[in-house]
Scaffold this motif. Sequence first.
Motif, mmCIF file in Angstrom:
data_model
loop_
_atom_site.group_PDB
_atom_site.id
_atom_site.type_symbol
_atom_site.label_atom_id
_atom_site.label_comp_id
_atom_site.label_asym_id
_atom_site.label_seq_id
_atom_site.Cartn_x
_atom_site.Cartn_y
_atom_site.Cartn_z
ATOM 1 N N LYS A 230 56.746 33.235 32.346
ATOM 2 C CA LYS A 230 55.818 34.214 32.739
ATOM 3 C C LYS A 230 54.585 34.328 31.568
ATOM 4 O O LYS A 230 53.557 34.563 32.103
ATOM 5 C CB LYS A 230 56.627 35.537 32.397
ATOM 6 C CG LYS A 230 57.186 36.159 33.809
ATOM 7 C CD LYS A 230 57.834 37.488 33.439
ATOM 8 C CE LYS A 230 57.071 38.531 34.397
ATOM 9 N NZ LYS A 230 57.934 39.816 34.182
ATOM 10 N N ALA A 231 54.969 33.715 30.531
ATOM 11 C CA ALA A 231 54.037 33.991 29.428
ATOM 12 C C ALA A 231 53.034 32.637 29.278
ATOM 13 O O ALA A 231 52.206 32.943 28.839
ATOM 14 C CB ALA A 231 54.665 34.487 28.031
ATOM 15 N N TYR A 232 53.724 31.620 29.645
ATOM 16 C CA TYR A 232 52.891 30.392 29.581
ATOM 17 C C TYR A 232 52.357 29.942 30.664
ATOM 18 O O TYR A 232 52.635 30.060 31.711
ATOM 19 C CB TYR A 232 53.510 29.412 28.529
ATOM 20 C CG TYR A 232 54.107 29.488 27.295
ATOM 21 C CD1 TYR A 232 55.083 30.464 26.862
ATOM 22 C CD2 TYR A 232 53.349 28.891 26.258
ATOM 23 C CE1 TYR A 232 55.430 30.793 25.729
ATOM 24 C CE2 TYR A 232 53.734 29.145 24.762
ATOM 25 C CZ TYR A 232 54.928 30.046 24.655
ATOM 26 O OH TYR A 232 55.221 30.307 23.471
ATOM 27 N N ARG A 233 51.043 29.042 30.415
ATOM 28 C CA ARG A 233 50.291 28.486 31.497
ATOM 29 C C ARG A 233 49.864 27.130 31.155
ATOM 30 O O ARG A 233 49.268 27.088 29.798
ATOM 31 C CB ARG A 233 49.185 29.276 32.141
ATOM 32 C CG ARG A 233 49.755 30.385 32.845
ATOM 33 C CD ARG A 233 50.104 30.136 33.983
ATOM 34 N NE ARG A 233 50.869 31.289 34.860
ATOM 35 C CZ ARG A 233 52.027 31.865 35.026
ATOM 36 N NH1 ARG A 233 52.976 31.305 34.083
ATOM 37 N NH2 ARG A 233 52.575 32.736 35.610
ATOM 38 N N LYS B 234 67.360 34.015 29.598
ATOM 39 C CA LYS B 234 66.521 35.278 29.528
ATOM 40 C C LYS B 234 65.162 34.660 28.868
ATOM 41 O O LYS B 234 64.140 34.986 29.446
ATOM 42 C CB LYS B 234 67.145 36.220 28.696
ATOM 43 C CG LYS B 234 66.094 37.435 28.584
ATOM 44 C CD LYS B 234 67.081 38.568 28.149
ATOM 45 C CE LYS B 234 67.286 38.532 26.654
ATOM 46 N NZ LYS B 234 68.171 39.848 25.931
ATOM 47 N N LYS C 151 61.114 34.508 30.373
ATOM 48 C CA LYS C 151 59.811 35.055 29.735
ATOM 49 C C LYS C 151 58.991 33.818 29.456
ATOM 50 O O LYS C 151 57.830 34.436 29.620
ATOM 51 C CB LYS C 151 60.451 35.464 28.293
ATOM 52 C CG LYS C 151 61.233 36.952 28.693
ATOM 53 C CD LYS C 151 61.625 37.708 27.434
ATOM 54 C CE LYS C 151 62.647 38.802 27.754
ATOM 55 N NZ LYS C 151 62.085 39.903 27.242
ATOM 56 N N ILE C 152 59.412 32.706 29.185
ATOM 57 C CA ILE C 152 58.527 31.533 28.568
ATOM 58 C C ILE C 152 57.703 31.182 30.066
ATOM 59 O O ILE C 152 56.523 30.939 29.995
ATOM 60 C CB ILE C 152 59.402 30.572 28.129
ATOM 61 C CG1 ILE C 152 59.763 30.913 26.840
ATOM 62 C CG2 ILE C 152 58.396 29.311 28.272
ATOM 63 C CD1 ILE C 152 60.741 29.846 26.243
#
Lengths: 269, 395
Positions: free
Chosen positions: A203-206, A196, A200-201
């Motif tokens: 989705k949140a990091y670039r 999970k 999320k990681i």
Amino acid sequence: NGPVVGTSTEILKPYLRLTSAPDPHKVRPQPVLEKALQYILTSGKADGNYQFACDQLKSIRQDLTVQHIKNKFTVFVYETHARMALEAQDLGEYNQCHSQLKRLYEIPELKDYGKPLEFVAYRILYTLHTQTYTDLHEILGKLSAEEMEDTAVSHALNVAWTIIEDNFVELLSLYKDPPNMNGCLMSCFMYRERVKALAKICKAYRPYIRLSELASMVGYKIVQDFKDDFGSFEMLQDNDDAIIEFKALYPLVEQARNSMRKVDIKGQI
Amino acid sequence: MNLGRAQAFMEAVRTQNGSELSRLTSIDRPPGSGGETEKSMLQYVISDPQWRDYFIYNNDYYNYLMKSDLQNAFKSDIEALNILARIAARENKWILPVLKGNAGELCAVAIITGRFTNSNEPLESSARIINRLLNLCLGDREPTMSLSKKYGVYRIMNLLFILYFRLNNRSIARSTLQAVTASSVVLPPFEEFSVSDRCMFLYFKALILISESHYSQAHDALQQSLRLCHRASRNNIRRILVCLVPLRFMLYQIIPSASLYTAFPELEKAYKQLFEAVRAGNITEFDKQIDINKALFFKKNLYLLMRKSKIIVQKRLLICTYQAMDCPTRLPLPAYRAAFAVFGKKITSDELECYLTNLIASGNVKGYISREHAMLILRKTDPFPVPEPSTVESK
């Protein structure tokens, strides 16, 4: 039918499911059962051999049940088996023992003798594993102030809060040094929580990250452990310095999440 | 001798006048209706033995009540209802007012008796007999729906809910609800039931949904219940609001206005300071307020919901930081971390990134984290939208 009065003196007895009335010659009275339990715990034969211990313990439990023995010894047997089952990750057996313990703790003298608080903590963690929030709400509604103060219970509660709030960092911290066997139950859902968090990681990091750093973010000190636990992710089976692109990893993680089936309440009587 | 009352009773039975019979057997029966009835003469007025027994027990119930003998009143009432259940099995819809009236009174007597004797037993035995009445109504084989006892289902179920919730047993309430909704029994359309039945049913349904953490559905049920609730039923409105307020906050990120507390001072203790903390982005005060009201929230199954809403306060803090820095598209992470410190909360950069990860992944923040630059890159327009309520629950 009244309780059976056993006469057997066998220390070791394999477990056989009863299909008819029990034979008193095969049932062991309490003094013999106490010796049997002592043998299991001290002989070393049970070390690393959960199958053997489980089998013998089920047999002891059966003898206690048919003789209607509900005392301190019974509590001790069930608590012992429950702990062994947790260690071996045998949730079905753990659940059976726990259901019985719940009933036994209702008898006032036994509640003072046994470790009910230890098992309240397990109950809380179990609901987190099966994700049955009705049970969790019920437990919370009935918690006394004394129960909430207990170390094991408050640890389990904190784990519950971190899962509700998705505070993955705090969850990892609570996983480091859990009291009693809280860690065994946490192990049941740590993978699910890591996946999970990983989703999320992504989705949140670039835009990308080193594999070793990603492993650390998901709570692994040793990168190889991360690769092993996430063995089904081909993308992660690379050298430690490999660059992982978040966008590319995300669909794989989501797929893994979707294929994780909901846990059934196992082995409940 | 009080045969006149027996005659009125029998007349109501004969003409199938449910509301009159309900009145005659209730605590509100006409004055001077008490006193012993000559039982030997009774058989000439009430020939049917079941009706006769019911009449006698109901009479005893009333007499004990008038003498303030609660326990015996309760016992007689249970007996009366047991017989009524048997009678009702062969009667159709006309008997519903009697069932509803008697069952409702039994509930009330049970609650008071239980409080008086400090025991759950009256509540439990009432629940058993009322459960029987529910099954009676549900299983009514009357082919014509307009004559069916199924019209009693929601009122009786509500009485059961009242008892089960008092017994602090939501799981039985839940199974009762499941049994009724899952059964293949065809009930009359929901709208044909009375407003009060629907209002109370939706309220309890919502409470059960909250215990299952089905927050979105619970919110909708509570909204409907509130709309149906009579304006003057202040206590009921308050009960609905206690749960509706946190639900609206969690799902729609809406906090109540000050007028709520003027209208309902009871809600002030639980919610006023909490939502003031939310508005300020004060995460430590928010945590403190949840902890202060822990016992209440545990009891109402709202604690998990409040914890789950913490993310909204973190978002608020981020928005405050963003605005304080003149709405930059690149927000340095240490700035957000400093905002936490303003409210006395020291967190590690890992924890900070964890909060931001949750905010982004849940759709509360439109942007991404660049670890390399220790920055939060935000979308220029509307970087802090309110996500769809249906997405809030999904894990």
